[in-house]
Design an enzyme around this catalytic site. Structure first.
Site, short mmCIF file in Angstrom:
data_model
loop_
_atom_site.label_atom_id
_atom_site.label_comp_id
_atom_site.label_asym_id
_atom_site.label_seq_id
_atom_site.Cartn_x
_atom_site.Cartn_y
_atom_site.Cartn_z
CB CYS A 184 -1.00 -0.22 0.92
SG CYS A 184 -1.81 1.54 1.81
CB CYS A 205 0.68 1.53 4.03
SG CYS A 205 -1.42 1.02 3.58
#
Length: 105
Positions: free
Chosen positions: A30, A33
């Protein structure tokens, strides 16, 4: 540095912890993230003992993510004395996170 927790350690490290805990539910693949990680590290450094940051990898701990009703990464859940206080999804700005911490600590 944020401690990685899993289904076996979540109860002790988050739900039974005294004070404010920020659980970062993330995925290694991600991009948001990855962009959020240094922001969380800065918060942890700024607040020291007043804020504990833990990370939960949703790919390895899917049952825990499901139990916490996490449907997207990143999801940030603030717990205080074991109770959920706030939840944010997606890439959140440092100023917004700081405001939450200030209100909850």
């Amino acid at each position: 540095m944020a401690e990685r927790v899993n289904q076996e350690t979540f109860q002790k490290e988050v739900l039974e912890a005294d004070g404010l805990v920020l659980a970062d539910f993330y995925s290694d693949s991600c991009v948001p993230c990855k962009r959020l990680a240094p922001v969380l590290a800065e918060l942890e450094e700024t607040y020291g003992d007043a804020l504990k940051v833990v990370k939960v990898n949703i790919n390895f701990d899917l049952p825990l993510a499901e139990k916490c009703e996490v449907t997207a990464a990143p999801t940030l859940i603030f717990f205080k004395n074991g109770a959920e206080q706030d939840r944010r999804r997606g890439l959140v700005k440092k100023a917004e996170l700081t405001e939450i911490v200030e209100n909850l600590k």
